[in-house]
Motif scaffolding. Structure first.
Motif, PDB file in Angstrom:
ATOM      1  N   TRP A 218      17.505 -42.591 -17.264  1.00 61.66           N
ATOM      2  CA  TRP A 218      17.150 -41.179 -17.296  1.00 61.66           C
ATOM      3  C   TRP A 218      17.413 -40.588 -18.679  1.00 61.66           C
ATOM      4  CZ3 TRP A 218      14.392 -37.770 -14.876  1.00 61.66           C
ATOM      5  CH2 TRP A 218      14.622 -36.393 -15.075  1.00 61.66           C
ATOM      6  N   LEU A 219      18.528 -40.957 -19.293  1.00 56.19           N
ATOM      7  CA  LEU A 219      18.883 -40.387 -20.591  1.00 56.19           C
ATOM      8  C   LEU A 219      18.097 -41.027 -21.731  1.00 56.19           C
ATOM      9  CD1 LEU A 219      22.761 -40.069 -20.264  1.00 56.19           C
ATOM     10  CD2 LEU A 219      21.062 -38.256 -20.087  1.00 56.19           C
ATOM     11  N   LEU A 220      17.872 -42.327 -21.639  1.00 56.69           N
ATOM     12  CA  LEU A 220      17.213 -43.037 -22.733  1.00 56.69           C
ATOM     13  C   LEU A 220      15.696 -43.006 -22.623  1.00 56.69           C
ATOM     14  CD1 LEU A 220      19.349 -46.280 -23.099  1.00 56.69           C
ATOM     15  CD2 LEU A 220      19.198 -44.417 -24.717  1.00 56.69           C
ATOM     16  N   GLY A 221      15.178 -42.774 -21.448  1.00 56.54           N
ATOM     17  CA  GLY A 221      13.760 -42.982 -21.235  1.00 56.54           C
ATOM     18  C   GLY A 221      13.524 -44.472 -21.071  1.00 56.54           C
ATOM     19  N   SER A 222      12.309 -44.869 -20.866  1.00 50.98           N
ATOM     20  CA  SER A 222      12.014 -46.273 -20.680  1.00 50.98           C
ATOM     21  C   SER A 222      12.134 -47.012 -22.001  1.00 50.98           C
ATOM     22  CB  SER A 222      10.597 -46.433 -20.121  1.00 50.98           C
ATOM     23  OG  SER A 222      10.203 -47.774 -20.203  1.00 50.98           O
ATOM     24  N   VAL A 223      13.003 -47.999 -22.030  1.00 48.11           N
ATOM     25  CA  VAL A 223      13.194 -48.793 -23.244  1.00 48.11           C
ATOM     26  C   VAL A 223      11.901 -49.506 -23.628  1.00 48.11           C
ATOM     27  CG1 VAL A 223      14.444 -50.743 -24.234  1.00 48.11           C
ATOM     28  CG2 VAL A 223      15.655 -49.084 -22.817  1.00 48.11           C
ATOM     29  N   ALA A 224      11.216 -50.054 -22.619  1.00 47.95           N
ATOM     30  CA  ALA A 224       9.975 -50.781 -22.891  1.00 47.95           C
ATOM     31  C   ALA A 224       8.905 -49.853 -23.443  1.00 47.95           C
ATOM     32  CB  ALA A 224       9.483 -51.464 -21.615  1.00 47.95           C
ATOM     33  N   GLU A 225       8.771 -48.670 -22.864  1.00 51.48           N
ATOM     34  CA  GLU A 225       7.738 -47.743 -23.318  1.00 51.48           C
ATOM     35  C   GLU A 225       8.054 -47.194 -24.704  1.00 51.48           C
ATOM     36  OE1 GLU A 225       6.428 -44.750 -20.612  1.00 51.48           O
ATOM     37  OE2 GLU A 225       6.399 -46.144 -18.917  1.00 51.48           O
ATOM     38  N   ASP A 226       9.342 -47.004 -24.984  1.00 49.59           N
ATOM     39  CA  ASP A 226       9.724 -46.547 -26.318  1.00 49.59           C
ATOM     40  C   ASP A 226       9.309 -47.567 -27.367  1.00 49.59           C
ATOM     41  OD1 ASP A 226      11.315 -44.707 -28.108  1.00 49.59           O
ATOM     42  OD2 ASP A 226      12.396 -46.583 -28.428  1.00 49.59           O
ATOM     43  N   ALA A 227       9.566 -48.844 -27.088  1.00 46.76           N
ATOM     44  CA  ALA A 227       9.167 -49.898 -28.020  1.00 46.76           C
ATOM     45  C   ALA A 227       7.652 -49.976 -28.126  1.00 46.76           C
ATOM     46  CB  ALA A 227       9.738 -51.241 -27.565  1.00 46.76           C
ATOM     47  N   LEU A 228       6.980 -49.806 -26.997  1.00 43.25           N
ATOM     48  CA  LEU A 228       5.527 -49.870 -26.968  1.00 43.25           C
ATOM     49  C   LEU A 228       4.909 -48.806 -27.866  1.00 43.25           C
ATOM     50  CD1 LEU A 228       3.178 -51.370 -25.526  1.00 43.25           C
ATOM     51  CD2 LEU A 228       3.219 -49.553 -23.824  1.00 43.25           C
ATOM     52  N   HIS A 229       5.507 -47.627 -27.886  1.00 39.32           N
ATOM     53  CA  HIS A 229       4.958 -46.516 -28.657  1.00 39.32           C
ATOM     54  C   HIS A 229       5.269 -46.612 -30.151  1.00 39.32           C
ATOM     55  CE1 HIS A 229       3.293 -43.490 -25.794  1.00 39.32           C
ATOM     56  NE2 HIS A 229       3.936 -44.252 -24.940  1.00 39.32           N
ATOM     57  N   HIS A 230       6.358 -47.280 -30.502  1.00 37.85           N
ATOM     58  CA  HIS A 230       6.803 -47.233 -31.886  1.00 37.85           C
ATOM     59  C   HIS A 230       6.715 -48.554 -32.647  1.00 37.85           C
ATOM     60  CE1 HIS A 230       8.855 -43.674 -30.059  1.00 37.85           C
ATOM     61  NE2 HIS A 230       8.464 -43.130 -31.180  1.00 37.85           N
ATOM     62  N   SER A 231       6.521 -49.658 -31.950  1.00 33.21           N
ATOM     63  CA  SER A 231       6.516 -50.946 -32.643  1.00 33.21           C
ATOM     64  C   SER A 231       5.199 -51.177 -33.385  1.00 33.21           C
ATOM     65  CB  SER A 231       6.726 -52.081 -31.640  1.00 33.21           C
ATOM     66  OG  SER A 231       6.671 -53.330 -32.300  1.00 33.21           O
ATOM     67  N   SER A 232       5.305 -51.786 -34.544  1.00 29.77           N
ATOM     68  CA  SER A 232       4.107 -52.181 -35.297  1.00 29.77           C
ATOM     69  C   SER A 232       3.751 -53.637 -35.015  1.00 29.77           C
ATOM     70  CB  SER A 232       4.365 -52.004 -36.805  1.00 29.77           C
ATOM     71  OG  SER A 232       5.447 -52.856 -37.210  1.00 29.77           O
ATOM     72  N   ARG A 233       4.464 -54.240 -34.043  1.00 31.57           N
ATOM     73  CA  ARG A 233       4.259 -55.651 -33.716  1.00 31.57           C
ATOM     74  C   ARG A 233       3.732 -55.802 -32.286  1.00 31.57           C
ATOM     75  NH1 ARG A 233       6.841 -58.386 -37.780  1.00 31.57           N
ATOM     76  NH2 ARG A 233       8.037 -56.970 -39.105  1.00 31.57           N
ATOM     77  N   PRO A 234       3.030 -56.888 -32.009  1.00 31.38           N
ATOM     78  CA  PRO A 234       2.567 -57.115 -30.642  1.00 31.38           C
ATOM     79  C   PRO A 234       3.735 -57.182 -29.668  1.00 31.38           C
ATOM     80  CG  PRO A 234       1.428 -58.577 -32.161  1.00 31.38           C
ATOM     81  CD  PRO A 234       2.545 -57.925 -32.939  1.00 31.38           C
ATOM     82  N   ILE A 235       3.541 -56.587 -28.488  1.00 30.84           N
ATOM     83  CA  ILE A 235       4.574 -56.582 -27.452  1.00 30.84           C
ATOM     84  C   ILE A 235       3.962 -57.080 -26.153  1.00 30.84           C
ATOM     85  CG2 ILE A 235       6.045 -55.141 -26.011  1.00 30.84           C
ATOM     86  CD1 ILE A 235       6.601 -53.385 -28.319  1.00 30.84           C
ATOM     87  N   MET A 236       4.657 -58.002 -25.486  1.00 34.69           N
ATOM     88  CA  MET A 236       4.238 -58.447 -24.159  1.00 34.69           C
ATOM     89  C   MET A 236       5.297 -58.009 -23.155  1.00 34.69           C
ATOM     90  SD  MET A 236       2.934 -62.166 -22.757  1.00 34.69           S
ATOM     91  CE  MET A 236       4.488 -63.057 -22.695  1.00 34.69           C
TER      92      MET A 236
END
Length: 236
Positions: A218-236
């Motif tokens: 709840w406090l951090l938000g979704s860790v996976a979605e955060d990475a998805l939005h900010h990463s410049s690298r492919p994510i699976m």
């Protein structure tokens, strides 16, 4: 009334010119897909065009596939974060692994190092299984990454760090031929997945679609979605 080709309900009626425009667009889409199919020599490929909401149409077909591959065009801001795009919606609900490739990576395929994020959850375990499967198939190495957020730590942070080191150590022993090394990072609550993947210059980040639960999520938000939005690298 207006002439109509589609006339199930008055609100759905369409002028013949509108229907013809849609048919023309569909033909152009098929032509584009056929062109791309022709460029994929040696790869078995089928093309189709669906009608409807993009995310829903993708999800409806996802269970019949082993992998869903999507591009991320970029973009930022609170509006995009709250509303989400098609890619976010699919990654959030898809029962099949989703590989998201930033548009900036187009034309630069390389897969030599995979960073697998492991937090002890069932989602992360399943993601690691996919990383192992992929690494064996293409002959690449895996870096295991686990972060220990101090803000959710017990009264003994060092014990938490040791527990995390022991956990990734056991994973190293299970896959000694694939794991190049492990990284255990103590953080202020953030995951630092994007930062670590940049520092290590990995070619792919593999992670579960859910990990931390309850107050942490709840406090951090979704860790996976955060990475998805900010990463410049492919994510699976």
């Amino acid at each position: 009334g207006r002439p109509s080709t589609v006339y199930m309900l008055p609100v759905l009626e369409k002028l013949d010119s509108e229907v013809m425009a849609e048919l023309n667009l569909e033909q152009r889409m098929l032509g584009y897909l056929e062109q791309k199919k022709g460029e994929m020599a040696g790869v078995s490929c089928e093309v189709s065009v669906a009608h409807g909401q993009a995310a829903s149409e993708i999800l409806a077909r996802a269970e019949a596939a082993d992998l869903v591959l999507m591009a991320r065009r970029g973009g930022s801001g609170i509006g995009r974060w709250l509303l989400g795009g098609v890619t976010t919606k699919v990654a959030r609900a898809c029962p099949t692994p989703v590989l998201v490739v930033p548009a900036s990576q187009a034309g630069q395929p390389k897969l030599e190092t995979i960073m697998a994020c492991v937090d002890g959850s069932d989602h992360a375990r399943k993601a690691l299984e996919k990383a192992v499967e992929l690494a064996r198939a293409v002959g690449t190495k895996i870096i295991l990454y686990r972060y220990v957020p101090l803000v959710y730590s017990t009264s003994n942070p060092e014990a938490d760090m040791q527990e995390a080191r022991d956990y990734v150590g056991r994973l190293e022993q299970i896959h000694p031929d694939l794991v190049a090394r492990s990284i255990v990072r103590q953080t202020d609550g953030r995951s630092f997945i994007v930062d670590t993947s940049d520092e290590e210059d990995v070619d792919l980040v593999v992670m579960g679609s859910a990990g931390l639960r309850g107050v942490a999520l709840w406090l951090l938000g979704s860790v996976a979605e955060d990475a998805l939005h900010h990463s410049s690298r492919p994510i699976m």
